[in-house]
Structure formats: C-alpha cells, structure tokens
Design a protein around this motif. Structure first.
Motif, PDB file in Angstrom:
ATOM      1  N   THR A   1       1.017  -1.252   0.103  1.00 22.90           N
ATOM      2  CA  THR A   1       0.208  -0.188  -0.053  1.00 22.90           C
ATOM      3  C   THR A   1       0.505   1.009   0.034  1.00 22.90           C
ATOM      4  O   THR A   1       2.032   1.515   0.225  1.00 22.90           O
ATOM      5  CB  THR A   1      -1.002   0.057   1.331  1.00 22.90           C
ATOM      6  N   THR A   2       0.086   2.342  -0.330  1.00 22.91           N
ATOM      7  CA  THR A   2       1.584   3.963  -0.106  1.00 22.91           C
ATOM      8  C   THR A   2      -0.141   4.692   0.222  1.00 22.91           C
ATOM      9  O   THR A   2      -0.906   4.848   0.092  1.00 22.91           O
ATOM     10  CB  THR A   2       1.175   4.179  -1.847  1.00 22.91           C
ATOM     11  N   THR A   3       0.848   5.978   0.911  1.00 26.53           N
ATOM     12  CA  THR A   3       0.994   6.581   1.874  1.00 26.53           C
ATOM     13  C   THR A   3       1.273   7.970   1.161  1.00 26.53           C
ATOM     14  O   THR A   3       2.872   7.447   1.147  1.00 26.53           O
ATOM     15  CB  THR A   3      -0.300   6.467   2.875  1.00 26.53           C
ATOM     16  N   VAL A   4       0.569   8.522   0.837  1.00 24.75           N
ATOM     17  CA  VAL A   4       1.681  10.205   0.630  1.00 24.75           C
ATOM     18  C   VAL A   4       0.937  11.209   1.087  1.00 24.75           C
ATOM     19  O   VAL A   4      -0.713  11.388   0.997  1.00 24.75           O
ATOM     20  CB  VAL A   4       1.640  10.045  -1.373  1.00 24.75           C
ATOM     21  N   THR A   5       1.614  12.175   1.411  1.00 25.60           N
ATOM     22  CA  THR A   5       1.224  13.484   2.147  1.00 25.60           C
ATOM     23  C   THR A   5       1.702  14.499   1.761  1.00 25.60           C
ATOM     24  O   THR A   5       2.796  14.613   1.901  1.00 25.60           O
ATOM     25  CB  THR A   5       1.473  12.960   3.661  1.00 25.60           C
TER      26      THR A   5
ATOM     27  N   ALA B   1      -1.592  20.102   6.386  1.00 27.90           N
ATOM     28  CA  ALA B   1      -1.476  18.960   5.089  1.00 27.90           C
ATOM     29  C   ALA B   1      -2.679  18.162   5.007  1.00 27.90           C
ATOM     30  O   ALA B   1      -3.752  18.324   5.257  1.00 27.90           O
ATOM     31  CB  ALA B   1      -1.152  17.610   6.534  1.00 27.90           C
ATOM     32  N   TYR B   2      -2.462  17.384   3.704  1.00 24.45           N
ATOM     33  CA  TYR B   2      -3.503  17.304   3.220  1.00 24.45           C
ATOM     34  C   TYR B   2      -3.045  15.711   2.404  1.00 24.45           C
ATOM     35  O   TYR B   2      -1.219  15.919   1.760  1.00 24.45           O
ATOM     36  CB  TYR B   2      -3.570  17.861   1.747  1.00 24.45           C
ATOM     37  N   ALA B   3      -3.767  14.860   2.176  1.00 21.08           N
ATOM     38  CA  ALA B   3      -3.088  13.490   1.538  1.00 21.08           C
ATOM     39  C   ALA B   3      -3.736  13.732  -0.224  1.00 21.08           C
ATOM     40  O   ALA B   3      -4.450  14.159  -0.322  1.00 21.08           O
ATOM     41  CB  ALA B   3      -4.889  12.571   1.735  1.00 21.08           C
ATOM     42  N   VAL B   4      -2.399  12.986  -0.424  1.00 21.08           N
ATOM     43  CA  VAL B   4      -1.868  12.718  -2.311  1.00 21.08           C
ATOM     44  C   VAL B   4      -2.420  11.193  -2.307  1.00 21.08           C
ATOM     45  O   VAL B   4      -2.380  10.581  -1.801  1.00 21.08           O
ATOM     46  CB  VAL B   4      -0.525  13.006  -2.421  1.00 21.08           C
ATOM     47  N   GLN B   5      -3.344  11.309  -3.312  1.00 19.75           N
ATOM     48  CA  GLN B   5      -3.800  10.374  -3.996  1.00 19.75           C
ATOM     49  C   GLN B   5      -3.504   9.461  -5.236  1.00 19.75           C
ATOM     50  O   GLN B   5      -3.778   8.862  -5.752  1.00 19.75           O
ATOM     51  CB  GLN B   5      -5.489  10.286  -3.624  1.00 19.75           C
ATOM     52  N   GLY B   6      -2.773  10.324  -5.711  1.00 19.46           N
ATOM     53  CA  GLY B   6      -2.420  10.328  -6.929  1.00 19.46           C
ATOM     54  C   GLY B   6      -0.697  10.501  -7.445  1.00 19.46           C
ATOM     55  O   GLY B   6      -0.170  11.597  -7.285  1.00 19.46           O
ATOM     56  N   ILE B   7       0.488   9.715  -8.212  1.00 17.81           N
ATOM     57  CA  ILE B   7       1.536  10.219  -8.475  1.00 17.81           C
ATOM     58  C   ILE B   7       1.467  10.140  -9.857  1.00 17.81           C
ATOM     59  O   ILE B   7       0.763   8.993  -9.998  1.00 17.81           O
ATOM     60  CB  ILE B   7       2.341   9.904  -8.364  1.00 17.81           C
ATOM     61  N   ASN B   8       1.306  11.309 -11.033  1.00 18.81           N
ATOM     62  CA  ASN B   8       2.015  11.205 -12.540  1.00 18.81           C
ATOM     63  C   ASN B   8       0.194  10.063 -12.983  1.00 18.81           C
ATOM     64  O   ASN B   8      -0.261   9.352 -13.991  1.00 18.81           O
ATOM     65  CB  ASN B   8       2.443   9.755 -12.960  1.00 18.81           C
ATOM     66  N   ARG B   9      -0.772  10.665 -12.676  1.00 19.57           N
ATOM     67  CA  ARG B   9      -2.127  10.516 -13.165  1.00 19.57           C
ATOM     68  C   ARG B   9      -2.883  11.664 -13.467  1.00 19.57           C
ATOM     69  O   ARG B   9      -2.112  12.899 -12.793  1.00 19.57           O
ATOM     70  CB  ARG B   9      -2.887   9.689 -12.569  1.00 19.57           C
ATOM     71  N   VAL B  10      -4.292  11.368 -14.556  1.00 21.49           N
ATOM     72  CA  VAL B  10      -4.872  12.536 -14.393  1.00 21.49           C
ATOM     73  C   VAL B  10      -5.626  12.967 -12.606  1.00 21.49           C
ATOM     74  O   VAL B  10      -6.437  11.977 -12.507  1.00 21.49           O
ATOM     75  CB  VAL B  10      -6.153  12.289 -15.214  1.00 21.49           C
TER      76      VAL B  10
END
Length: 548
Positions: free
Chosen positions: A286-290, A297-306
């Motif tokens: 799993t991945t968690t990005v913040t 703080a705000y949760a990032v839910q994607g990397i390199n996607r629309v």
C-alpha cells in the motif's frame, strides 16, 4: 492438480419434461492438470525426445544459459487427447453491480439455463448445459459458480458463426468460443518461456523500468534492446486509453531508480527488486503520500495520473468503489496528484489548480493546470477541496513537502534506495509455498457479478508471472495464449500451479493478455496475441548484465 472448476452432468427429469422438451446435457468429467516442471526435466542433449507423463501430457523443453546464473527454458506442453473445438455460447443477461449498467455474463442461474435450453430446442437447435464450479481461490465461494449454455461443435470459427443468427433471432446473446480456453478440459498446446535468475551466481542486476518516461509506451523488446538486457518481460497494468488517463502511466504501484512514480490501487501484489534485484521479494503493498505546508496537510491520492480519474480504483474517496477493481476507472471529486520529473508529457488541463515546485520543494508558481514538469522539480495538481488547499498553501516561496510511505501487509515500511524498483499487478498466486489466489480481494473478479472478470480469471489467457523460491531464485514466466491450436494459455489457477511446480514460495500475476512478452538479448522470443504484434507497454522488468 485436481481440476479447479468441475463440470457436472445435469440429470434431466424425463418424466417431467417429456421427450421433446428434455434438456440436452453435456457430459464432462474432472480433468487432472499435470504440471510439467521445466527445471526438473533434462536438457535436450540428455533427453531422447518428448517426455510423457501418466496423464498423457507431453512436453519438450530446450535450455539456454545466457549468462552465469541466468537460464532460459522454452517448452511446448501438449495434451494429445485434448479435442477442443469451436462452439456457440449463449450469455446470460446481467447487471453490472457497481454501475447498474445492463450487460451479459458467460454464466447464469440454473433456471435461466433451463429456460434458454428449452427455447433453443424449440427452435430446432441442440443445446447442452454445463454446471461450472468455483476455482479454488482463497477468497471466493465454493460450489457452483453458475450454468453455461452452448450449442454445437464446429471445426472453424466461421462455421460456428453461421449458427449465431438463429440464436440472435430468439432474442438471445450468442458468442463464438473456443472450448480449449475452458479449464474443464486440458489445453491441447501451451507455449511457455521460463527465465531463472540465480542471485548466487548472477553478477548483474534486475530492475523494473519505465525507460525514463512514465508517460510513454514502448515494447518490451525495444526497451530490452536499448538497455542491453539479457532478458526482459512486460511489467504491470497501465493506461491504454485517453479516456482513462495518460497512456503509458501505471495503474498500480511503480517505482524506478528508487523513486515512487505511481501509487498502489489498494493493497495488491508487487515484486520488490531491492538492491538491483539481489534482494527480491513479493508482497502486497500500500502507499500513503501526504503534502505538508507548515502545520497544514493534505493526502495525495495519485502520482503521475489525471486528477479525478483513478484507473483500477482502490483509493479512498473514489466512486463507485474504494476497493481495487480491474479495468474500471473510478472518479474522485477531491483529488490531489503529484507529477514527477519523469512525467515527460504535457500536464493535464482542466478545472482546478496547480503549484509548481523546484528541487527544494518551494513554490515557483501557482495557477491554472497545464504546461510541463520542470527539470528536477515537481508539480501538484488539485481538484475540488484539494484545489482549495493548494490555493491557500501555494504562495510563491512557500515550502510544500511531499512525504511518501510504502508498506507491506505486515505493516513494515519498504524503504526505497537508488538501486530499488517495484513493479506490480494482481493477483497473488502463491504464498508460503501454497496456492493462495486472492482474485476477489485484489479486484480481478466479483463473486456477486459474473459479468466482471470471468473470462480473464477463469479462462485460459496469455500470462506473465514472477516468482521466488527458497534459494532466492527469481522466475520470470510467459505463456502464450488466445491462439487456438497453437497455445491457449493458463487460467489463474493453472498459472499458480505452474509457478508452484517451479518451486516458487511466492508468486504473482503480472500484466497479461496482449501485453505478455519476453525478450532475450533484445529479441522477442514469444508470440504476443495482439493482431498488430508486440504491444507497447508501460513498465518492464529487465535482467541487465554487470557493467564494467
């Protein structure tokens, strides 16, 4: 192996139905799949010819050592007694459980099957009914999956096609099918390539790669030729349509040269190639990005996607499901997405806000979405409430740090160094030396909706798989499929059994179908199923010689 889906004869009640309305029955028996392990078979110089097993399986293997500790075995597994043919299947009306859309499923209820058979018989056709059982997945029901209705046995697809107008005239949904894709009978031929990489003897590296551009598609053999690899196979699931995002970007976790380039779709299987592949392992990740700006703080839910589009779902707040769902693009109204310097395409445009960061994570500019990722920098794009957060925090000169965490199901953190990479797909096939296919959990099929994932999971298909044995040897395997009379492929269950037969303690399914490809010394060695030839894919796994 005991048959993973058994088909039983449906006993007709002659007294109740009478001779004219009696349901025609297909008599099928449990077929044992005998797995032929290429690692235990003699090389051609030692063998007098094809090796036969008591189950009438014939296999002939050739072997090639491409480097110390790296071996390729290529084989054709044959079942001389198999008699596959073309047939006309009738698909059952269904409703997509998540979207509510009307569709069709390969199987239906017994009541539907009996009524359909009656209508076909009244029209002068001879239907057969087959009861199909659930495979031995780790997370699905046992017993009957559903009922299949078919008409005729034909030598060619064209001959079967000539029967379909009669079925359509009854208001039914016909589909021409090859019975060699059914697990109820053995495949007549399967073409398999097995690469074995022994870290105790191999001095090179094994790495997942997107070849420098995560927004690009390239064939496995082309990447292999450019990198000078010994062996290359295709990697994980990726975007293939502009409707679903940016083509070539991954639809699951991907990391290359120690940098996370896409996030996990829920908790799914992944091949972790740590220390250049010398410390490889397979685990659900799993991945968690913040994103953090001071105390905000705000949760990032994607990397390199629309932003707003989540291929294969599996992210919090996604609709219609937060769970993994293969080949479904979910929506996300409030979405914060990071773009790295490896995204070498025009940034997505549309409603929302973007913030451009330099190499020190300081805001260079903020405004409308679009443009390019600066060299050495990154970009954050937000829609919905994420856009509001970026507007509030994205003042020029402000610092926004993005913290990334990868964890396995045991909660352990997976640290990424410069020589580490990750490639993922789904589902898990083997765990602790036992077959453990979590197809429903990883979103490959739905026990409540047989219109979703049935053919991909339960029918024979081209597959690419990876596994590790107790000695740490890495297996990269492809089986060709969708080629009637040439190579049918594996079901998920057959793929798991094959990987276990190699001695794999853990194994996973990578992307398959038309994506399945293996290159040796930069040359394609298998036969991909796409009519256009080898498919350009997202990422690949490459076995690279030592650089001196």
């Amino acid at each position: 192996m005991r048959n993973e889906r058994d088909t039983r004869t449906l006993e007709a009640d002659r007294a109740r139905r009478g001779p004219r309305t009696r349901v025609a029955l297909a008599v099928a028996s449990t077929i044992a799949l005998t797995v032929v392990n290429p690692l235990t078979m003699p090389a051609p110089a030692q063998a007098a010819g094809p090796t036969a097993t008591p189950a009438q399986v014939q296999a002939q293997w050739t072997t090639r050592t491409v480097a110390p500790g790296v071996q390729i075995r290529t084989g054709t597994i044959q079942h001389p007694d198999a008699k596959p043919a073309w047939t006309v299947a009738i698909h059952a009306p269904a409703v997509n459980r998540l979207t509510g859309a009307r569709t069709f499923a390969p199987l239906g209820t017994r009541a539907w099957a009996e009524d359909t058979a009656r209508r076909l018989r009244d029209a002068g056709l001879e239907p057969r009914l087959e009861q199909v059982g659930w495979p031995a997945y780790a997370d699905t029901p046992r017993g009957t999956m559903g009922w299949r209705v078919r008409v005729g046995t034909y030598a060619t697809s064209d001959e079967a096609q000539r029967t379909t107008p009669k079925v359509t005239a009854l208001g039914l949904q016909p589909a021409v099918e090859w019975t060699g894709y059914d697990v109820e009978q053995p495949a007549d031929r399967e073409s398999v390539h097995v690469a074995v990489i022994d870290p105790a003897a191999f001095t090179g590296t094994v790495e997942a790669t997107h070849n420098g551009d995560v927004a690009d598609r390239e064939t496995t053999s082309s990447v292999a030729a450019k990198t000078g690899s010994l062996i290359g196979v295709n990697g994980g699931f990726f975007i293939t349509s502009d409707t679903d995002g940016v083509q070539g970007t991954m639809a699951g976790i991907g990391a290359y040269d120690g940098e996370l380039q896409s996030m996990a779709a829920g908790s799914r299987a992944a091949l972790i190639l740590a220390d250049g592949g010398r410390r490889a392992r397979i685990a659900d990740l799993t991945t968690t990005v913040t994103a953090r700006a001071g105390s905000a703080a705000y949760a990032v839910q994607g990397i390199n996607r629309v932003p707003g589009k989540v291929r294969n779902c599996g992210r919090p707040g996604a609709t219609p499901t937060e769970l993994p769902r293969q080949d479904l693009t979910c929506a996300k109204a409030d979405d914060l997405v990071k773009f790295t310097a490896a995204f070498r395409a025009d940034l997505p445009t549309g409603p929302g806000v973007q913030v451009v960061l330099d190499a020190d994570h300081r805001v260079v500019s903020a405004g409308r979405r679009g443009g390019e990722v600066p060299s050495g920098g990154s970009v954050l794009q937000g829609v919905g409430s994420a856009a509001d957060w970026l507007t509030a925090q994205g003042r020029p000169g402000a610092r926004i740090d993005v913290q990334e965490t990868v964890r396995d199901t045991a909660g352990g953190r997976v640290a990424l160094g410069p020589d580490d990479s990750i490639v993922s797909a789904a589902p898990t096939l083997v765990e602790d030396g036992r077959i453990a296919i979590d197809a429903a959990t990883e979103g490959m099929l739905d026990p409540q909706d047989l219109s979703f994932g049935y053919a991909w999971s339960n029918g024979r298909q081209p597959r690419t798989m990876a596994g590790l044995d107790k000695r740490g040897r890495l297996f990269l395997v492809t089986v060709d499929g969708r080629r009637p009379g040439v190579s049918e492929g594996f079901t998920l269950a057959e793929g798991a059994e094959f990987m276990r037969s190699l001695g794999a303690e853990r194994a996973l399914n990578l992307d398959g179908g038309g994506s399945s490809a293996m290159a040796v010394a930069g040359e394609l060695v298998n036969a991909p199923s796409d009519a256009a030839g080898e498919r350009p894919v997202g990422d690949t796994v490459q076995v690279l010689p030592a650089r001196h």
